[in-house]
Design an enzyme around this catalytic site. Sequence first.
Site, PDB file in Angstrom:
ATOM      1  N   ASP A 195      -0.757  -3.806  -6.037  1.00  0.00           N
ATOM      2  CA  ASP A 195       0.136  -2.700  -6.784  1.00  0.00           C
ATOM      3  C   ASP A 195       1.563  -3.201  -6.575  1.00  0.00           C
ATOM      4  OD1 ASP A 195       0.551  -0.464  -8.620  1.00  0.00           O
ATOM      5  OD2 ASP A 195       1.049   0.560  -6.828  1.00  0.00           O
ATOM      6  N   ALA A 246       0.799  -1.257  -0.066  1.00  0.00           N
ATOM      7  CA  ALA A 246       0.017  -0.062  -0.097  1.00  0.00           C
ATOM      8  C   ALA A 246       0.731   1.271   0.062  1.00  0.00           C
ATOM      9  CB  ALA A 246      -1.079   0.059   1.420  1.00  0.00           C
ATOM     10  N   ALA A 247       1.898   1.149   0.522  1.00  0.00           N
ATOM     11  CA  ALA A 247       2.660   2.780   0.918  1.00  0.00           C
ATOM     12  C   ALA A 247       3.000   3.106  -0.707  1.00  0.00           C
ATOM     13  CB  ALA A 247       4.093   2.356   1.611  1.00  0.00           C
ATOM     14  N   ASP A 275       1.820  -2.601   4.213  1.00  0.00           N
ATOM     15  CA  ASP A 275       3.291  -2.853   3.470  1.00  0.00           C
ATOM     16  C   ASP A 275       4.295  -3.018   4.390  1.00  0.00           C
ATOM     17  OD1 ASP A 275       4.231  -0.877   0.882  1.00  0.00           O
ATOM     18  OD2 ASP A 275       5.716  -1.445   2.275  1.00  0.00           O
ATOM     19  N   CYS A 291       3.767  -0.701 -12.561  1.00  0.00           N
ATOM     20  CA  CYS A 291       4.249   0.600 -13.325  1.00  0.00           C
ATOM     21  C   CYS A 291       5.331   0.211 -14.185  1.00  0.00           C
ATOM     22  CB  CYS A 291       4.416   1.720 -12.457  1.00  0.00           C
ATOM     23  SG  CYS A 291       5.561   1.756 -11.128  1.00  0.00           S
TER      24      CYS A 291
END
Length: 497
Positions: A181, A113-114, A136, A234
């Site tokens: 993520d 999450a961070a 995290d 990403c």
Amino acid sequence: MTKQLPPLFRDKMIDLLGEDEFERFLASYDQARSYGLRVNTSKITKADFLDKSPFALEPVPWASEGFYYEEGERPGKHPYYHAGLYYIQEPSAMAPVELLQVQPGERVLDLCAAPGGKSTQIAAKLQGEGVLVVNDNHSDRVKALVKNLELFGVRNAVVLNERPERMLNVFQGYFDKILIDAPCSGEGMFRKEEDMMQQWERHSVQEFAAMQRELLGQAAQMLAPGGTIVYSTCTFSPEENEAQIAEFLDKHPAFDVVPIDRFDHGQPGWLREPWCEETYSAQAREAVAGTARLWPHRLRGEGHYVAVLRSGVGFGERQDADVVSVSKVGRGGRDALRGKGRAGTESRVSLEPLQAFEDELLRSEPFAALRLVCYGEHAYASPAGLPELHGLKVVRPGWYIGALHRGRFEPSHALAMGLRLREAKRALSLASSDERALRYLKGETLEVAESEIIRDPEVTKAAKGYCLVCIDEHPVGWGKWIDGMLKNEYPPGWRWT
């Protein structure tokens, strides 16, 4: 900047994209970046924010609350940022949570999450209902995660600092939605953060692929029947994207890819040597075409990869946790639900000071739907329905309310940020154009006439004591008013510099 791209990265992208497409991709590095912010709809409606926004904004097509702002704007240097009315976020990074399709009342996990951008986006979708668990495993990054959740005024989040494998027994089959993520090689951040190119050369893609493989398998065990996992990176590497999804599908036949039509499709043709050595089933190869790639030369953003994975209804069993019911702060000196203190010992403290604070300062009962727990002298309002968290590294077991210290209650900054002006019996609302608003954010003492203090009509007491300080009616912290002076309670670490 294009001359600085790692040669191995350039060669790989030419092989994947082809010469013509690569030239268009390469040209994007010399184009102006796109900047974005996302409105916090748990504090303000999108329409109301647009009415008062000091910035020139343009909608981000794939994010309902997302907007582009111009490069010369400085939204991080405006009082509305300190009120938590928006989060500054790269536009393509807004896509994964949109595709997760979070609904109020659901149980949601943000596994990596961070610093909290996607966590705050999930929180706004939940609208204070349900449970948000954010985790995290890097302790140095969790502080930023906590601060961003508090800034956003999130009431129903639990913050963990754990290795995902340690969460499995506690959260087996628990979550309706999970966001991964994933840590990645960060190729989509080369333009935004040039030092990522040096990190890319130091860390192998295979190293990240191994972590991603584990995260997907662990998330599958924590998902409820019929639940959804959104996996995102990403980076552009097929080893970290299409290959991860194809391998996951072959190992987890209960899952399917939910096709994404808004963006460019994933590339089954990239599941080949020399980039991907594994042999995948024809079904898995076909399915990855339903995943999505956000390319910096095809849209206004730095780039992302996203896959939506849905489990079959028969997969796993949702585990409903034992709930300890504590409907609200106890009257008549009822003790708080006990928690483990720092030393691991049981603690039981009187809630009378907190009850007195609530009676004096709060109109509504913002803790009514939550359960109150104390860890040492610190009081939290924890979301109902959580399983027992003993054994996990819990940074925040819920909304941090404040400290019960030596017979008095000291409200937290997180409490102020999670409240609404209508919930306070005593408040001060400064206009953003009032020079005192900026002075408050800098930590200064203010001159405030008693007539400026907003008070509950039924309250006959003087304005003396704690009051909720707001800017344009949006809370930013606490102050203590006495005899025309407002003592500043804004935390030093949050102050305007």
